[in-house]
Design an enzyme around this catalytic site. Sequence first.
Site, PDB file in Angstrom:
ATOM      1  N   LYS A  22       0.807  -1.225   0.000  1.00  0.00           N
ATOM      2  CA  LYS A  22       0.000   0.000   0.000  1.00  0.00           C
ATOM      3  C   LYS A  22       0.840   1.276   0.000  1.00  0.00           C
ATOM      4  CE  LYS A  22      -4.259  -1.712   0.195  1.00  0.00           C
ATOM      5  NZ  LYS A  22      -5.197  -1.527  -0.930  1.00  0.00           N
ATOM      6  N   GLU A  42      -9.815   6.090   2.852  1.00  0.00           N
ATOM      7  CA  GLU A  42     -10.605   5.003   3.440  1.00  0.00           C
ATOM      8  C   GLU A  42      -9.650   3.865   3.720  1.00  0.00           C
ATOM      9  OE1 GLU A  42     -10.138   5.252   0.237  1.00  0.00           O
ATOM     10  OE2 GLU A  42      -9.519   3.183  -0.181  1.00  0.00           O
ATOM     11  N   SER A  80       1.584  -9.528  -0.668  1.00  0.00           N
ATOM     12  CA  SER A  80       1.167  -8.123  -0.614  1.00  0.00           C
ATOM     13  C   SER A  80       1.373  -7.476   0.745  1.00  0.00           C
ATOM     14  CB  SER A  80      -0.297  -8.013  -1.034  1.00  0.00           C
ATOM     15  OG  SER A  80      -1.099  -8.859  -0.247  1.00  0.00           O
TER      16      SER A  80
END
Lengths: 400, 261
Positions: A93, A115, A382
């Site tokens: 991210k 968000e 991830s």
Amino acid sequence: MNNKDNLPDVNGFFGEYGGKFVPETLMFALDELETTYNNLKDDPAFIEEFYKDLSDFVGRPSPLYFAKRLTEHYGSGKVWLKREDLNHTGAHKINNTVGQILLAKHMGKKRIIAETGAGQHGVATATVAARLGLECHIYMGAEDVKRQSLNVYRIKLLGAHVHPVDSGSATLKDALNEALRDWVTNVDDTYYIIGSVTGPHPYPMIVRDFNSVVGQELITQSNELFNKLPDAVVACVGGGSNAMGAFYPFIKEEGVRLIGVEAGGKGVETGEHAAPLNDGTPGVLHGARSYLMQDEAGQVKDTKSVSAGLDYPGVGPEHSWLKDIGRAEYVAVTDDEALKAFHEVTELEGIMPALETAHAFAYLPTLMQEFGPEANVVVNVSGRGDKDINTVAEIDGIKF
Amino acid sequence: MNKLQTRLEELRADNKKALVAYLVAGDPDLDTTLELMHLFVKSGVDVIEIGVPFTDPIAEGPIIQKAHDRALKKDISLKNIVDMVIKFRETNSQTPIVLMGYLNTFIAHSDLIENSDNLGIDALLVVDIPGELKLDSYGIANPNIDTISLISPTTSDHRIKQITENSSGFIYYVNLRGVTGSSNLDMNEIEKNISKIRQYTKIPTLAGFGIKTPEDAKILAKCADGVIVGSSIVEMIDAAKDTKDFSDIEEYLKDLNRAIN
């Protein structure tokens, strides 16, 4: 080589997916963002700034690591791990937030909103906002605030405000609704860092581009480590940003299988899941047309997944397009399969994956049977699983 | 000309302003919605705007969001709403009706909209489709039904031109940067923007979002062709859902009507 990687078109569409379906008040902000991004994306100074942050702040490139014991465990092709879990803040991210905060800075925006589902995007956003001293507000479903309490505290430590969202199903989609409402209200001074390849154009393109560093590194690293491209790249798909980042540079390489793994919850056949590409129909949610879990009246269905980050009824529009043209394959695994994979990878490799990532691993038992011993399969790791320890402990009946 | 255009023309000819009142279909239930629609007309409402409930109404503030949630618990769909409008038309053939909602629910009922000659509905307002796109590209157009588009304080001149070209019925000017039920009206900005819109189109421009009191309505009616009131009414409906005594709403609407004319 094909040219399937030249989208979106000028209106923000990937085939019939994507677009800008938002209230009028936001249209100018999307246009402003698109213009800024188009002006900066090929600017050598901007590119240098972005890559310097990726190397010195994020710690890139992330390694491509040979998973010896997993490879032995499956007894067929070689399993390689793209270690996005080793990035600063523990997930892919950060690639996107490092890029978007530079856009916010260039646009002179003073206030950042985002968000978050699992909290990883909230942490990554709060991190880059703290670094630039910008006011930061994170919207998070009340349900997710409970199951990801560690990340909530991390976000607060970073000086950001966490706003629990009680409406609807109190998960990621509702957090997105609330962030959009904030943006409509504070559109003049606020930059909205969307955390996945979802939302209205230009977000799916921008988030993909910033995460594409993952796929770009993979190309270089596979050539160095095994002298060719991988046979398959596997990634979990919620909104689909880690998958899109890993897939995108390979789209034109038809020999590389691209496999997205959705959250099958209690099983796709039960209807209780978060797998719109496996069991949804095209619809419009959060500014884009894409596959969506909806009923016959066009109402968005509640989703079910053990993983907060995949618990979302929509998916990035480019994934919908890749599915329809058959360039990528999308499968689903259940909560139970993902949890089994979580334990297996932790025990066999000493790497504790996020529950989201565990979904990608959980497809390996099926996938590896399709390959011979010489094949190279890459799993995009991830994120790391520390944030999920409470959830897993609770499922295992352990109280601290 | 359909009922909506006729009504707005008549008002303009009489030098009067339009009062548009909003409610969410099925909140608290469809029978009550039908009763309230008749009450609206009796209280001086010129146009009824019916909110079509959606799970993810991103342009709505908390009051209307909760009304959407309440209606969805009763499984209200566009099909039920159309049936209710047909019932309303049994005794009222004149009051224009606008459906306001989100693209996904309209697409899901495109057959209903496209293939019907007489739904009793006069206009659609789809909140999340950009005004320069045409509803018929999404299979939800009907030659008898107007397309109302939003223009906001942030809309560029270029877009105002495109949007007005695609619109019919009226232009819905969004008074503020925010969701429904907010309260930060900037009258100078509103007046300036409405007169800008008038340079591009002759169809009426009505003002909505953030109008709470008859005083707000009165000031806005000086520059707009009418006002749209939603959250205050929805709040009063919820407060009276048990007693079914809607006399406060009747008084409020009458006050609004007096204030703008």
